[in-house]
Design an enzyme around this catalytic site. Structure first.
Site, mmCIF file in Angstrom:
data_model
loop_
_atom_site.group_PDB
_atom_site.id
_atom_site.type_symbol
_atom_site.label_atom_id
_atom_site.label_comp_id
_atom_site.label_asym_id
_atom_site.label_seq_id
_atom_site.Cartn_x
_atom_site.Cartn_y
_atom_site.Cartn_z
ATOM 1 N N CYS A 141 32.021 0.700 -48.349
ATOM 2 C CA CYS A 141 31.745 -0.570 -49.026
ATOM 3 C C CYS A 141 31.168 -0.232 -50.392
ATOM 4 O O CYS A 141 30.876 0.913 -50.711
ATOM 5 C CB CYS A 141 30.732 -1.386 -48.241
ATOM 6 S SG CYS A 141 31.235 -1.719 -46.549
ATOM 7 N N ARG A 187 36.494 0.243 -53.134
ATOM 8 C CA ARG A 187 35.758 0.715 -51.948
ATOM 9 C C ARG A 187 35.789 -0.307 -50.832
ATOM 10 O O ARG A 187 35.399 -0.022 -49.697
ATOM 11 C CB ARG A 187 34.304 1.023 -52.304
ATOM 12 C CG ARG A 187 34.099 2.101 -53.334
ATOM 13 C CD ARG A 187 32.619 2.280 -53.635
ATOM 14 N NE ARG A 187 31.918 2.727 -52.456
ATOM 15 C CZ ARG A 187 31.801 4.006 -52.084
ATOM 16 N NH1 ARG A 187 32.376 4.939 -52.813
ATOM 17 N NH2 ARG A 187 31.159 4.360 -51.004
ATOM 18 N N TRP A 204 34.078 -3.406 -46.797
ATOM 19 C CA TRP A 204 35.230 -2.864 -46.081
ATOM 20 C C TRP A 204 34.804 -2.903 -44.616
ATOM 21 O O TRP A 204 33.988 -2.098 -44.190
ATOM 22 C CB TRP A 204 35.533 -1.447 -46.538
ATOM 23 C CG TRP A 204 36.639 -0.812 -45.747
ATOM 24 C CD1 TRP A 204 36.522 -0.041 -44.623
ATOM 25 C CD2 TRP A 204 38.030 -0.918 -45.987
ATOM 26 N NE1 TRP A 204 37.741 0.336 -44.159
ATOM 27 C CE2 TRP A 204 38.703 -0.187 -44.975
ATOM 28 C CE3 TRP A 204 38.801 -1.544 -46.957
ATOM 29 C CZ2 TRP A 204 40.088 -0.068 -44.909
ATOM 30 C CZ3 TRP A 204 40.176 -1.438 -46.895
ATOM 31 C CH2 TRP A 204 40.796 -0.720 -45.895
ATOM 32 N N ASN A 209 26.229 0.261 -46.785
ATOM 33 C CA ASN A 209 27.507 0.978 -46.730
ATOM 34 C C ASN A 209 27.327 2.105 -45.724
ATOM 35 O O ASN A 209 26.447 2.937 -45.878
ATOM 36 C CB ASN A 209 27.861 1.550 -48.110
ATOM 37 C CG ASN A 209 29.077 2.459 -48.030
ATOM 38 O OD1 ASN A 209 29.929 2.284 -47.157
ATOM 39 N ND2 ASN A 209 29.137 3.445 -48.904
ATOM 40 N N GLY A 210 28.135 2.093 -44.666
ATOM 41 C CA GLY A 210 28.039 3.156 -43.662
ATOM 42 C C GLY A 210 28.243 2.590 -42.271
ATOM 43 O O GLY A 210 28.711 1.469 -42.103
ATOM 44 N N GLU A 212 54.641 16.357 -40.668
ATOM 45 C CA GLU A 212 53.742 15.717 -41.648
ATOM 46 C C GLU A 212 53.734 16.492 -42.953
ATOM 47 O O GLU A 212 53.775 15.895 -44.037
ATOM 48 C CB GLU A 212 52.330 15.599 -41.081
ATOM 49 C CG GLU A 212 51.305 15.038 -42.047
ATOM 50 C CD GLU A 212 51.634 13.637 -42.567
ATOM 51 O OE1 GLU A 212 52.561 12.997 -42.016
ATOM 52 O OE2 GLU A 212 50.996 13.209 -43.541
ATOM 53 N N LYS A 251 54.719 14.834 -46.594
ATOM 54 C CA LYS A 251 53.780 14.893 -47.730
ATOM 55 C C LYS A 251 54.475 15.454 -48.957
ATOM 56 O O LYS A 251 54.385 14.915 -50.050
ATOM 57 C CB LYS A 251 52.562 15.757 -47.375
ATOM 58 C CG LYS A 251 51.552 15.083 -46.478
ATOM 59 C CD LYS A 251 50.629 14.137 -47.197
ATOM 60 C CE LYS A 251 50.893 12.670 -47.051
ATOM 61 N NZ LYS A 251 51.394 12.062 -45.889
ATOM 62 N N GLU A 254 57.403 12.996 -50.258
ATOM 63 C CA GLU A 254 57.068 11.666 -50.810
ATOM 64 C C GLU A 254 56.325 11.765 -52.142
ATOM 65 O O GLU A 254 56.374 10.829 -52.937
ATOM 66 C CB GLU A 254 56.277 10.825 -49.816
ATOM 67 C CG GLU A 254 54.904 11.325 -49.447
ATOM 68 C CD GLU A 254 54.199 10.359 -48.477
ATOM 69 O OE1 GLU A 254 54.414 9.151 -48.575
ATOM 70 O OE2 GLU A 254 53.449 10.836 -47.623
ATOM 71 N N HIS A 297 70.586 26.504 -34.081
ATOM 72 C CA HIS A 297 71.605 25.514 -33.697
ATOM 73 C C HIS A 297 72.205 24.806 -34.910
ATOM 74 O O HIS A 297 72.658 23.678 -34.816
ATOM 75 C CB HIS A 297 70.996 24.502 -32.723
ATOM 76 C CG HIS A 297 70.517 25.126 -31.460
ATOM 77 N ND1 HIS A 297 71.357 25.588 -30.488
ATOM 78 C CD2 HIS A 297 69.270 25.433 -31.051
ATOM 79 C CE1 HIS A 297 70.663 26.128 -29.509
ATOM 80 N NE2 HIS A 297 69.380 26.044 -29.814
ATOM 81 N N LYS A 351 52.188 1.351 -50.419
ATOM 82 C CA LYS A 351 51.133 1.839 -49.510
ATOM 83 C C LYS A 351 51.322 1.259 -48.117
ATOM 84 O O LYS A 351 51.087 1.918 -47.125
ATOM 85 C CB LYS A 351 49.741 1.466 -50.040
ATOM 86 C CG LYS A 351 48.605 1.949 -49.163
ATOM 87 C CD LYS A 351 48.613 3.468 -49.008
ATOM 88 C CE LYS A 351 47.562 3.955 -48.055
ATOM 89 N NZ LYS A 351 47.703 5.403 -47.734
HETATM 90 C C1 AGP Z 1 52.516 8.452 -45.376
HETATM 91 O O1 AGP Z 1 51.969 9.269 -46.392
HETATM 92 C C2 AGP Z 1 53.238 7.252 -45.951
HETATM 93 N N1 AGP Z 1 52.412 6.540 -46.832
HETATM 94 C C3 AGP Z 1 53.894 6.405 -44.869
HETATM 95 O O2 AGP Z 1 54.740 7.245 -44.105
HETATM 96 C C4 AGP Z 1 52.945 5.695 -43.890
HETATM 97 O O3 AGP Z 1 52.332 6.624 -43.033
HETATM 98 C C5 AGP Z 1 53.788 4.711 -43.053
HETATM 99 O O4 AGP Z 1 54.357 3.780 -43.931
HETATM 100 C C6 AGP Z 1 52.955 3.986 -41.992
HETATM 101 O O5 AGP Z 1 51.979 3.206 -42.613
HETATM 102 P P1 AGP Z 1 50.799 2.588 -41.708
HETATM 103 O O6 AGP Z 1 50.061 3.751 -41.137
HETATM 104 O O7 AGP Z 1 49.981 1.760 -42.651
HETATM 105 O O8 AGP Z 1 51.446 1.767 -40.631
#
Ligand code: AGP
Length: 608
Positions: free
Chosen positions: A2, A27, A75, A101-102, A481, A485, A488, A504, A603
Site C-alpha cells: 500500500c 503501490r 492494495w 502497509n504490510g 517458464e 520469460k 515475451e 523425438h 498485463k
Molecule cells: C507471464 O509473464 C505473462 N504475463 C502471462 O503469461 C500471464 O502469466 C498470463 O496471462 C496469466 O495471467 P494471470 O496470472 O493474471 O491470470
C-alpha cells in the site's frame, strides 16, 4: 503493498497528502483515505476506487483543513476493497487514526482478545486491530502506546499514526515494510516511498526496523522499540521522479524481481504457525482433504507453469493424481470431472478471461473451486469458493516474476498441508521441508545479487535467433517458464522441451552455437539430463546448465554452469528461475526492448 503519506507543518496537509498518494498509486489503488486534524478533532474521509475518487470527494483536500494528516492508497490483503475496509482505521472515539502497509500475521488472535475486552470491530482488516490496540495501551503517552503495540504485533508493517491529544505531532514506525521520513522548511513528512515527497524535499531519513519516528513541524526524533532516543543520518536523494517510482531500479520488472524475497516471505510466513501449516482460507478440513481423489489445476501462461510444477509437487508429496490444463483448452474440451475432484485455478490478476471461464465451467458442474490469486476482490477471487492469496502486492511489469514466485509458495504449502492430512509425509519430514521453505527468501536474495555474471552471459545472446530450454520433471516446468520469460520480453524464438523428448524430433533444430539451457536440479535425473546435454553438444549446441551446488560433474557436459543453493528437490523452481529471469531481462534490455511493456502483450488478458 500500500502507499502511505503523512505531513505535519505550516502548510495545509491534505493537498500534500493527495499529491504524495498520487505518486504511490502504483503501490495500490483499491481505495484511498485521509485523516487530518483540523485543530479540534481528527476528520477522516475514505473513497473506494482510484485516488481520483478521494480527490473529488474532498475537493482536492479543501474540505479537510488542517496542518497534520496521514493518507493511504490500499492494495487489499485482508478484507475486500470496500469503504469500511479502507484506511485510515481508527478507535471508537476517533481520537487515534492509523494507516498501514504490510500484513499483521497474528491479527486474528489480537482481534479475539480485544473483542473479549469489549472492543467492537467494523472492518475485516488486520489494520483495524492496530487502531484498537493503540487505544487499549494509550494512557496519555503516544510513544509508550506505540512501543507496547510493537511488542504484541507479529508480521510486517509501516504505520502512520495520529493522536488527537497530540495535534502537533505525527508518529510513524516500520518493520518489514518501507518507510521514509523527510523534512523541509515548512514541516515534516512520512511516506512509503521516495516519489511521494520528492516534490517537497530530497532530504530524507530511511527508517530502520522497529524505529519509531516522532515528527513535529520543526523537528524529527527517532526512538527504539524500548523508547531510547537515537540519532539518524539524513540522506540526500538525487533520483529523478521517474527512477524514484521504480525505487531506483531501471524497470519495474527488475524492481519486482528484487521484491521476490519479500513476496516469498509475505506469502509464506503468515501460514506457518510453529510446526503447523495454517491455511484458514482453504475452507477444507483434514477429512475433506482425505476425500480428494483428483486435482485439476487450470491457468494460463506463467500461472499455468506454476500449475505444472504443482502437479509434480502434489503428486510427489500428497500422492493425489493431478491434471494440469491451459484454461483456454479446459473450457472447451468438455473435461471429465469426477466425484472427489478438486479444481484449482491460478491467476495473478484474477481477471484472465479464459481462467475465469474455466472456473465457471467447473462450478456449473458442481465442483468447488480454489483460487490462488494475487488481486484481492478480483473476479476470480470473488467467484471462487475459496481463495488462497499470494501477497505479492501490485505487479506492474507485464512479465510476471514476484507473483509467479508467490504462486509457487502457495502450491508448496497446499501440497504439504494435504500430504499431512492424508498421512503421506510424517510431521518430521514436513518440519524439515518447512525449514527449507524459510530459507528460500535469503537464497533468492543471494541469487539476485549474482546478476552481473548473468548480465555478461546474456550480452552474448542478444543476437540469438533460437534458444532452447530443457529439463525433466520439475526442471521441465522451470524450462517452460524460463522460455516464456525470454520470448515475451526479448522477442527471441524459444522453446522448452522435456529433455527426453529431444530425440523425438526437436534435436534436428540444433545448429552450431545454438544455446541450450539445461535445467538439472532433480538429483535422481542428473545423469539423464547430462546425457541430453551431451546429445545437443555433439550437434554443436552451447550448453548452459542450471544446477544444484555440488553437482560439479555437470561441468564435463556444460559450457557454462550456474549453481543454485541446496534446497528440497520440490522447491528448486523458486531458485532456478531467478538466474533465468535475470537472463531474459538482460537479453531484453540488451536488445533495447520495452521490458515492462513488451509489444502485443497486456498485463491481464481479460478477453478471449
Ligand atoms: C507471464 O509473464 C505473462 N504475463 C502471462 O503469461 C500471464 O502469466 C498470463 O496471462 C496469466 O495471467 P494471470 O496470472 O493474471 O491470470
Amino acid at each position: 503493498m500500500c502507499g502511505i503519506v503523512g505531513y505535519i507543518g505550516t502548510e495545509q496537509a491534505s493537498g500534500i497528502i493527495l499529491n504524495g498518494l498520487e505518486k504511490l498509486e502504483y503501490r495500490g489503488y483499491d481505495s484511498a483515505g485521509m485523516a487530518v486534524f483540523d485543530g479540534n478533532k481528527i476528520n477522516i474521509t475514505k473513497a473506494v476506487g482510484r485516488l481520483k475518487a478521494l480527490d473529488e470527494i474532498t475537493h482536492g483536500g479543501e474540505s479537510m483543513p488542517g496542518n497534520a494528516g496521514i493518507g493511504h492508497t490500499r492494495w487489499a490483503t485482508h478484507g475486500v476493497p470496500n469503504h469500511v475496509n479502507s484506511h485510515p482505521h481508527y478507535n471508537e472515539q476517533e481520537t487515534i487514526a492509523v494507516v498501514h502497509n504490510g500484513i499483521i500475521e497474528n491479527y486474528l488472535a489480537l482481534k479475539d482478545k480485544l473483542i473479549g475486552k469489549g472492543y467492537a470491530f467494523v472492518s475485516d482488516t488486520d489494520t483495524e486491530v492496530i487502531a484498537h490496540l493503540l487505544d487499549y495501551y494509550y494512557k496519555g503517552n503516544p510513544l509508550e502506546a506505540i512501543t507496547k503495540v510493537l511488542h504484541r504485533v507479529e508480521g510486517s508493517y509501516a504505520f502512520g499514526i495520529l493522536f488527537a491529544e497530540y495535534p502537533d505531532e505525527l508518529f510513524a514506525v516500520r518493520k518489514g515494510s518501507p518507510l521514509i521520513v523527510g523534512k523541509n522548511e515548512t514541516g515534516s513528512f512520512i511516506a512509503s516511498d521516495v516519489p511521494a515527497i520528492l516534490k517537497y524535499t530530497r532530504s530524507v531519513y530511511f527508517v530502520d526496523e522497529q524505529e519509531v519516528a516522532c515528527l513535529k513541524a520543526d523537528s524529527i526524533r527517532f526512538f527504539t522499540v524500548d523508547e531510547e532516543e537515537i540519532k539518524k543520518e539524513c540522506v540526500h536523494i538525487d533520483w529523478d521522479e521517474n527512477a524514484a517510482e521504480k525505487g531506483g531500479y531501471e524497470h519495474f520488472m527488475l524492481k519486482e524481481m528484487y521484491e521476490q524475497p519479500k513476496t516469498v516471505q509475505d506469502t509464506l510466513m503468515p501460514r506457518i504457525k510453529g510446526e503447523d501449516i495454517v491455511i484458514e482460507e482453504l475452507g477444507m478440513s483434514d477429512e475433506d482433504m482425505r476425500q480428494i481423489r483428483k486435482i485439476h489445476i487450470v491457468a494460463c501462461g506463467s500461472a499455468y507453469h506454476t500449475g505444472v510444477t504443482g502437479k509434480y509437487i502434489i503428486e510427489g508429496l500428497a500422492r493425489i493424481p493431478v491434471e494440469v490444463d491451459v484454461a483456454s483448452e479446459f473450457r472447451y474440451r468438455n473435461p471429465v470431472l469426477e466425484e472427489g475432484g478438486m479444481v484449482i485455478v491460478i491467476s495473478q490478476s484474477g481477471e484472465t478471461a479464459d481462467t475465469l471461464a474455466a472456473l465457471r465451467e467447473a462450478k456449473e458442474r458442481g465442483f468447488k473451486v480454489l483460487g490462488i490469486v494475487n488481486v484481492v476482490g478480483s473476479s476470480i477471487a470473488r467467484e471462487a469458493d475459496n481463495v488462497m492469496y499470494t501477497w505479492a502486492g501490485p505487479e506492474i511489469a507485464v512479465a510476471t516474476t514476484k507473483a509467479y514466485s508467490a504462486q509457487l509458495i502457495a502450491l508448496y504449502l497446499l501440497a504439504l498441508k494435504i500430504s499431512k492430512a492424508r498421512g503421506v509425509l510424517a510431521q518430521e519430514e514436513i518440519s524439515c521441508m518447512m525449514e527449507d521453505l524459510k530459507r528460500l527468501p535469503d537464497q533468492i536474495e543471494m541469487l539476485l545479487n549474482n546478476k552481473t555474471k548473468i548480465q555478461h552471459f546474456a550480452n552474448r545472446y542478444i543476437g540469438a535467433k533460437d534458444i532452447f530450454f530443457i529439463g525433466r520433471g520439475i526442471d521441465y516446468a522451470i524450462s517452460l517458464e524460463a522460455s516464456l520469460k525470454l520470448k515475451e520480453i526479448s522477442y527471441i524464438h524459444s522453446e522448452a522441451y522435456a529433455a527426453g523428448e529431444l530425440k523425438h524430433g526437436t534435436i534436428s533444430l540444433i545448429e552450431e552455437g545454438t544455446l541450450v539451457a539445461a535445467v538439472s536440479t532433480q538429483k535422481s535425473l542428473y545423469q539423464k539430463t547430462i546425457s541430453n546435454m551431451v546429445e545437443v553438444k555433439s550437434r554443436g549446441a552451447f550448453v548452459l546448465a542450471v544446477t544444484n551446488e555440488g553437482n560439479t560433474e555437470i561441468e564435463k557436459a556444460a559450457d557454462y554452469v550456474i549453481y543454485i543453493p541446496e534446497t528440497n528437490q520440490y522447491f528448486t523452481n523458486s531458485l532456478a528461475i531467478i538466474p533465468l529471469q535475470l537472463f531474459a531481462y538482460y537479453v531484453s534490455i540488451g536488445k533495447g526492448c520495452d521490458v515492462d511493456k513488451p509489444r502485443n502483450l497486456a498485463k491481464s488478458v481479460t478477453v478471449e
